[in-house]
Design a protein around this motif. Structure first.
Motif, PDB file in Angstrom:
ATOM      1  N   PRO A 123       0.816  -1.217   0.000  1.00 57.90           N
ATOM      2  CA  PRO A 123       0.000   0.000   0.000  1.00 57.90           C
ATOM      3  C   PRO A 123       0.848   1.265   0.000  1.00 57.90           C
ATOM      4  O   PRO A 123       2.047   1.252   0.279  1.00 57.90           O
ATOM      5  CB  PRO A 123      -0.791  -0.132   1.299  1.00 57.90           C
ATOM      6  N   TYR A 145       0.547   5.540   1.365  1.00 54.79           N
ATOM      7  CA  TYR A 145      -0.150   6.387   2.321  1.00 54.79           C
ATOM      8  C   TYR A 145      -0.641   7.648   1.629  1.00 54.79           C
ATOM      9  O   TYR A 145       0.073   8.281   0.857  1.00 54.79           O
ATOM     10  CB  TYR A 145       0.774   6.777   3.478  1.00 54.79           C
ATOM     11  N   GLU A 146      -1.883   7.997   1.915  1.00 55.23           N
ATOM     12  CA  GLU A 146      -2.434   9.300   1.553  1.00 55.23           C
ATOM     13  C   GLU A 146      -2.940   9.924   2.845  1.00 55.23           C
ATOM     14  O   GLU A 146      -4.094   9.752   3.233  1.00 55.23           O
ATOM     15  CB  GLU A 146      -3.556   9.162   0.528  1.00 55.23           C
ATOM     16  N   VAL A 151      -4.618   7.498   5.429  1.00 57.90           N
ATOM     17  CA  VAL A 151      -5.338   6.449   4.715  1.00 57.90           C
ATOM     18  C   VAL A 151      -4.347   5.555   3.982  1.00 57.90           C
ATOM     19  O   VAL A 151      -3.409   6.047   3.338  1.00 57.90           O
ATOM     20  CB  VAL A 151      -6.350   7.052   3.714  1.00 57.90           C
ATOM     21  N   VAL A 165      -3.741   3.135   0.878  1.00 50.51           N
ATOM     22  CA  VAL A 165      -4.308   2.958  -0.456  1.00 50.51           C
ATOM     23  C   VAL A 165      -3.643   1.746  -1.106  1.00 50.51           C
ATOM     24  O   VAL A 165      -2.415   1.704  -1.247  1.00 50.51           O
ATOM     25  CB  VAL A 165      -4.112   4.212  -1.327  1.00 50.51           C
ATOM     26  N   TYR A 166      -4.462   0.778  -1.478  1.00 45.92           N
ATOM     27  CA  TYR A 166      -3.990  -0.422  -2.173  1.00 45.92           C
ATOM     28  C   TYR A 166      -4.437  -0.329  -3.630  1.00 45.92           C
ATOM     29  O   TYR A 166      -5.551   0.116  -3.923  1.00 45.92           O
ATOM     30  CB  TYR A 166      -4.583  -1.686  -1.538  1.00 45.92           C
ATOM     31  N   ARG A 167      -3.569  -0.768  -4.528  1.00 44.71           N
ATOM     32  CA  ARG A 167      -3.906  -0.757  -5.953  1.00 44.71           C
ATOM     33  C   ARG A 167      -3.760  -2.175  -6.521  1.00 44.71           C
ATOM     34  O   ARG A 167      -2.827  -2.471  -7.263  1.00 44.71           O
ATOM     35  CB  ARG A 167      -3.017   0.232  -6.698  1.00 44.71           C
ATOM     36  N   HIS A 172     -18.669   2.159  -0.386  1.00 49.35           N
ATOM     37  CA  HIS A 172     -18.038   2.527   0.875  1.00 49.35           C
ATOM     38  C   HIS A 172     -18.645   1.665   1.983  1.00 49.35           C
ATOM     39  O   HIS A 172     -19.870   1.519   2.071  1.00 49.35           O
ATOM     40  CB  HIS A 172     -18.260   4.008   1.191  1.00 49.35           C
ATOM     41  N   TYR A 229     -13.747   1.093   4.437  1.00 53.10           N
ATOM     42  CA  TYR A 229     -13.234   0.528   3.195  1.00 53.10           C
ATOM     43  C   TYR A 229     -13.916   1.247   2.034  1.00 53.10           C
ATOM     44  O   TYR A 229     -15.140   1.393   2.016  1.00 53.10           O
ATOM     45  CB  TYR A 229     -13.530  -0.972   3.111  1.00 53.10           C
ATOM     46  N   GLY A 249     -13.455   2.063  -2.508  1.00 49.48           N
ATOM     47  CA  GLY A 249     -12.823   1.567  -3.721  1.00 49.48           C
ATOM     48  C   GLY A 249     -13.228   0.148  -4.054  1.00 49.48           C
ATOM     49  O   GLY A 249     -12.425  -0.608  -4.613  1.00 49.48           O
ATOM     50  N   ARG A 309      -9.157   1.951  -0.527  1.00 56.89           N
ATOM     51  CA  ARG A 309      -8.719   2.870   0.523  1.00 56.89           C
ATOM     52  C   ARG A 309      -9.198   2.345   1.875  1.00 56.89           C
ATOM     53  O   ARG A 309     -10.392   2.107   2.073  1.00 56.89           O
ATOM     54  CB  ARG A 309      -9.269   4.275   0.252  1.00 56.89           C
ATOM     55  N   THR A 347      -9.223   2.963   6.038  1.00 56.59           N
ATOM     56  CA  THR A 347      -9.085   3.978   7.079  1.00 56.59           C
ATOM     57  C   THR A 347      -9.363   3.349   8.433  1.00 56.59           C
ATOM     58  O   THR A 347     -10.323   2.585   8.589  1.00 56.59           O
ATOM     59  CB  THR A 347     -10.069   5.142   6.849  1.00 56.59           C
TER      60      THR A 347
END
Length: 245
Positions: free
Chosen positions: A146, A148-149, A152, A154-156, A183, A196, A198, A226, A228
């Motif tokens: 992942p 970080y934003e 949060v 973020v995994y792609r 969401h 969760y 995305g 995403r 959190t």
């Protein structure tokens, strides 16, 4: 049978000769018939008693076998009880070691490590009382590093990858954006929530209880997943390799 108190019995040889005639009282015939019936009844009762005796012997053998099995099971239960007591003692020791590893003890205040310096009551409570299944220690998406934003993660992952619950809890909110972004919000107790986003589809509903690692849905084709972490109304930064995840 002619009327009268006697019956006549004739014996006539086939090749001629003297014929024999016997006068038999009818009472004697009845006595013989009743004796034959009584003998037959006695034989039937004896046969039935013999069969019942064999059946009872077979049942006694089965009961003895069941008794032996029950005795073995009781011995196994006693052995398992001893093992369970040992595991409980080991579990208590492991909890103490885990608490010490993250800088926690019964005599210390319930605070985070010096890196953060904030109270972490819910996590301490989970560590002490064994509710580790409600601690988010799983990554929501496997085999993906992942980014970080802010606070949060973020995994792609590839499109359609499985997104799972990081801990056991109850679904308290679900929504979907116009672009198909689902969401989800899970309540893990003691003011701890995970969110969760995305997801292209969701497999759970509001109010549903989920287990740790249970699938929540599939990742969106182009939106990153995403994750959190929220505690006491504030976003926390999930640290990979630390207490969280």
């Amino acid at each position: 049978m002619p009327p009268g108190p006697r019956l006549t019995l004739l014996i006539i040889p086939e090749e001629g000769g003297r014929t024999y005639e016997y006068k038999i009282p009818r009472v004697l015939v009845w006595v013989a018939a009743l004796s034959g019936v009584a003998l037959l009844v006695v034989l039937v009762m004896g046969l039935h008693a013999m069969l019942e005796s064999k059946e009872l012997a077979r049942r006694v053998e089965h009961l003895q076998r069941d008794k032996d099995i029950l005795v073995e099971e009781v011995q196994r239960v006693d052995q398992l009880e001893v093992i369970l007591n040992g595991l409980q003692a080991s579990n208590a020791q492991l909890r103490r070691i885990t608490a010490e590893a993250v800088g926690l003890s019964d005599s210390e205040s319930l605070t985070r490590s010096p890196r953060v310096g904030e109270q972490l009551i819910s996590v301490v409570d989970r560590l002490r009382y064994g509710r580790l299944r409600t601690v988010p220690t799983l990554t929501p998406v496997r085999a993906t590093t992942p980014d970080y934003e802010g606070e949060v993660l973020v995994y792609r992952p590839p499109a359609g990858s499985l997104v799972r619950a990081t801990a056991a809890g109850r679904v308290v909110a679900t929504s979907m954006a116009p672009d198909g972004d689902h969401h989800l919000r899970l309540d893990h107790g003691n003011g701890l929530f995970t969110e969760y986003a995305g997801l292209s589809m969701s497999t759970i509903e509001d109010g549903q209880y989920v287990q740790k690692g249970q699938p929540l849905g599939l990742s969106h084709p182009w939106l990153g997943v995403r994750f959190t972490l929220i505690e006491d109304g504030q976003q926390r930064r999930p640290e990979i390799g630390e207490l969280w995840l």
